[in-house]
Structure formats: C-alpha cells, structure tokens
Design an enzyme around this catalytic site. Sequence first.
Site, PDB file in Angstrom:
ATOM      1  N   HIS A   1      -3.685   6.258  -4.659  1.00  0.00           N
ATOM      2  CA  HIS A   1      -4.353   7.572  -4.614  1.00  0.00           C
ATOM      3  C   HIS A   1      -5.876   7.397  -4.497  1.00  0.00           C
ATOM      4  O   HIS A   1      -6.538   8.121  -3.744  1.00  0.00           O
ATOM      5  CB  HIS A   1      -4.065   8.375  -5.894  1.00  0.00           C
ATOM      6  CG  HIS A   1      -2.630   8.723  -6.122  1.00  0.00           C
ATOM      7  ND1 HIS A   1      -1.984   8.490  -7.320  1.00  0.00           N
ATOM      8  CD2 HIS A   1      -1.698   9.303  -5.316  1.00  0.00           C
ATOM      9  CE1 HIS A   1      -0.725   8.914  -7.243  1.00  0.00           C
ATOM     10  NE2 HIS A   1      -0.525   9.410  -6.039  1.00  0.00           N
TER      11      HIS A   1
ATOM     12  N   LYS B   1       7.927  18.275 -11.180  1.00  0.00           N
ATOM     13  CA  LYS B   1       8.368  16.970 -11.667  1.00  0.00           C
ATOM     14  C   LYS B   1       8.298  16.910 -13.193  1.00  0.00           C
ATOM     15  O   LYS B   1       7.550  17.670 -13.810  1.00  0.00           O
ATOM     16  CB  LYS B   1       7.473  15.870 -11.093  1.00  0.00           C
ATOM     17  CG  LYS B   1       7.519  15.767  -9.581  1.00  0.00           C
ATOM     18  CD  LYS B   1       6.570  14.679  -9.093  1.00  0.00           C
ATOM     19  CE  LYS B   1       6.662  14.509  -7.588  1.00  0.00           C
ATOM     20  NZ  LYS B   1       5.673  13.546  -7.063  1.00  0.00           N
TER      21      LYS B   1
ATOM     22  N   ARG C   1       2.948   7.140   3.084  1.00  0.00           N
ATOM     23  CA  ARG C   1       3.493   5.781   3.013  1.00  0.00           C
ATOM     24  C   ARG C   1       4.608   5.625   4.039  1.00  0.00           C
ATOM     25  O   ARG C   1       5.280   6.600   4.370  1.00  0.00           O
ATOM     26  CB  ARG C   1       4.047   5.518   1.593  1.00  0.00           C
ATOM     27  CG  ARG C   1       2.959   5.336   0.558  1.00  0.00           C
ATOM     28  CD  ARG C   1       3.457   5.564  -0.836  1.00  0.00           C
ATOM     29  NE  ARG C   1       3.848   6.962  -1.024  1.00  0.00           N
ATOM     30  CZ  ARG C   1       4.277   7.483  -2.151  1.00  0.00           C
ATOM     31  NH1 ARG C   1       4.401   6.735  -3.216  1.00  0.00           N
ATOM     32  NH2 ARG C   1       4.601   8.763  -2.226  1.00  0.00           N
TER      33      ARG C   1
ATOM     34  N   SER D   1       3.798   6.635  -8.275  1.00  0.00           N
ATOM     35  CA  SER D   1       3.624   6.884  -9.718  1.00  0.00           C
ATOM     36  C   SER D   1       4.963   6.756 -10.432  1.00  0.00           C
ATOM     37  O   SER D   1       5.027   6.269 -11.568  1.00  0.00           O
ATOM     38  CB  SER D   1       3.050   8.287  -9.949  1.00  0.00           C
ATOM     39  OG  SER D   1       1.765   8.387  -9.392  1.00  0.00           O
TER      40      SER D   1
HETATM   41  P1  ADP Z   1       3.073  14.785  -4.974  1.00  0.00           P
HETATM   42  O1  ADP Z   1       1.767  15.431  -4.687  1.00  0.00           O
HETATM   43  O2  ADP Z   1       4.024  14.899  -3.819  1.00  0.00           O
HETATM   44  O3  ADP Z   1       3.662  15.173  -6.304  1.00  0.00           O
HETATM   45  P2  ADP Z   1       1.720  12.322  -5.771  1.00  0.00           P
HETATM   46  O4  ADP Z   1       0.937  13.028  -6.788  1.00  0.00           O
HETATM   47  O5  ADP Z   1       2.344  11.027  -6.204  1.00  0.00           O
HETATM   48  O6  ADP Z   1       2.830  13.190  -5.072  1.00  0.00           O
HETATM   49  O7  ADP Z   1       0.793  11.929  -4.543  1.00  0.00           O
HETATM   50  C1  ADP Z   1      -0.167  12.786  -3.996  1.00  0.00           C
HETATM   51  C2  ADP Z   1      -0.406  12.393  -2.549  1.00  0.00           C
HETATM   52  O8  ADP Z   1      -0.761  11.012  -2.463  1.00  0.00           O
HETATM   53  C3  ADP Z   1       0.814  12.543  -1.644  1.00  0.00           C
HETATM   54  O9  ADP Z   1       0.347  12.899  -0.352  1.00  0.00           O
HETATM   55  C4  ADP Z   1       1.419  11.169  -1.606  1.00  0.00           C
HETATM   56  O10 ADP Z   1       2.137  10.947  -0.409  1.00  0.00           O
HETATM   57  C5  ADP Z   1       0.156  10.314  -1.644  1.00  0.00           C
HETATM   58  N1  ADP Z   1       0.410   8.993  -2.212  1.00  0.00           N
HETATM   59  C6  ADP Z   1       1.137   8.670  -3.296  1.00  0.00           C
HETATM   60  N2  ADP Z   1       1.157   7.335  -3.497  1.00  0.00           N
HETATM   61  C7  ADP Z   1       0.420   6.794  -2.492  1.00  0.00           C
HETATM   62  C8  ADP Z   1       0.090   5.458  -2.105  1.00  0.00           C
HETATM   63  N3  ADP Z   1       0.538   4.408  -2.785  1.00  0.00           N
HETATM   64  N4  ADP Z   1      -0.678   5.276  -1.012  1.00  0.00           N
HETATM   65  C9  ADP Z   1      -1.098   6.348  -0.289  1.00  0.00           C
HETATM   66  N5  ADP Z   1      -0.806   7.633  -0.588  1.00  0.00           N
HETATM   67  C10 ADP Z   1      -0.063   7.852  -1.667  1.00  0.00           C
END
Ligand code: ADP
Length: 159
Positions: free
Chosen positions: A17, A41, A90, A128
């Site tokens: 992130h 979630k 990803r 995460s």
């Molecule tokens: P969501 O918003 O779908 O609940 P997250 O909070 O985990 O998911 O991630 C926020 C954003 O960051 C999403 O666009 C997700 O695809 C992206 N993301 C999560 N992990 C990574 C990573 N390892 N590398 C790049 N982008 C990521």
Amino acid sequence: MVIAIYPGTFDPVTNGHVDIANRASRIFDTLYVAVYDLSAKTLLFDTTERVAFFTKAAEHLPNVKVMPYAGLTVDLAHRLGAAVIVRGLRAGADFEYEFEMALMTKHLAPEIEYVSFMSSLEYQFLSSTLLKEVARLKGNVESLVPAHVARALREKLQT
Ligand code: ADP
C-alpha cells in the site's frame, strides 16, 4: 492541480500500500488516503488505528493526507474535489474486482478517472489478509509492513 484519493480498508497498511501511495504522490498534487470506516470485512484494527498507521507510514510524503470516510467513494471524491481514484492492481488477484469497481465508478461519476497502479514485483503476493494470518501464527512479517505496524501486530495478536 490534480487531487486524487486512494481508498481502502488498510487493515493494516502494508509496504505494498505504501508503495502505491508513494508512486501516486509523485504524479498527483494531493493524494488523500481514504480509510473505509465501515468495511464489509472482519477487521483486526479499528478505524482510528488504521488511519494512524497509514499516517505514520506516509509521514515522509508531504502531499499525502490520511482520513477516515464512510459512504460512497465517488461522493468523497466530489467533496474533496478529486478527479482521480487510485487503486493498486496485483497480478491475477485484483483484476476482476477492480474492473467492476472501475465500471461502477464510471456509471456513478463519469467525470472521475479510476487509475490502477500495477503492484511492484516484490509486493505482488502481499495482502493484508495473508499478512494477518502469518502474524497470527507468529511468522515473521517485519519486511512486509512498516516497523510500527509489525509492532502493533505483535501487541494485538499476543496471547
Ligand atoms: P480493499 O480496499 O479492497 O478492502 P485493501 O485495503 O487491502 O483492499 O487495499 C486497498 C487497495 O490497495 C486496493 O486497490 C488493493 O488492490 C491495493 N493493494 C492491496 N495490496 C497491495 C499490494 N501488495 N500491492 C499493490 N496494491 C495493493
């Protein structure tokens, strides 16, 4: 002046992130990291913690601001005057969902661009969810998250 928002659950923020925030902050004038207050979630960290973790992780980026939000992301974008929604992509894992979200965003707010940043190679397989699972089983997550998040995971999950 182009304002962008990077919405997510960030439970907790990972180096993947931070990498996206870092790269997006070089392109947009202001980047708001918008932390979902009410996520669908099951969360390990509450909103205040998730906002605080990302704030500390992005303290070296002066044009990045971290805030909680609830409701539609496009409504937040309108309130902040943001023209762009930033997401991370990803290989494999995210494409279908992000494509759906991009099309729904276009439907709700055609003037907002949905921009996906390809995940850097070293973070392709970092989520995460998996991170929390490994941390719960006492695996080493030090190189996957900022140091303060690794500390918070240890404290939260110690039994
Ligand atoms: P969501 O918003 O779908 O609940 P997250 O909070 O985990 O998911 O991630 C926020 C954003 O960051 C999403 O666009 C997700 O695809 C992206 N993301 C999560 N992990 C990574 C990573 N390892 N590398 C790049 N982008 C990521």
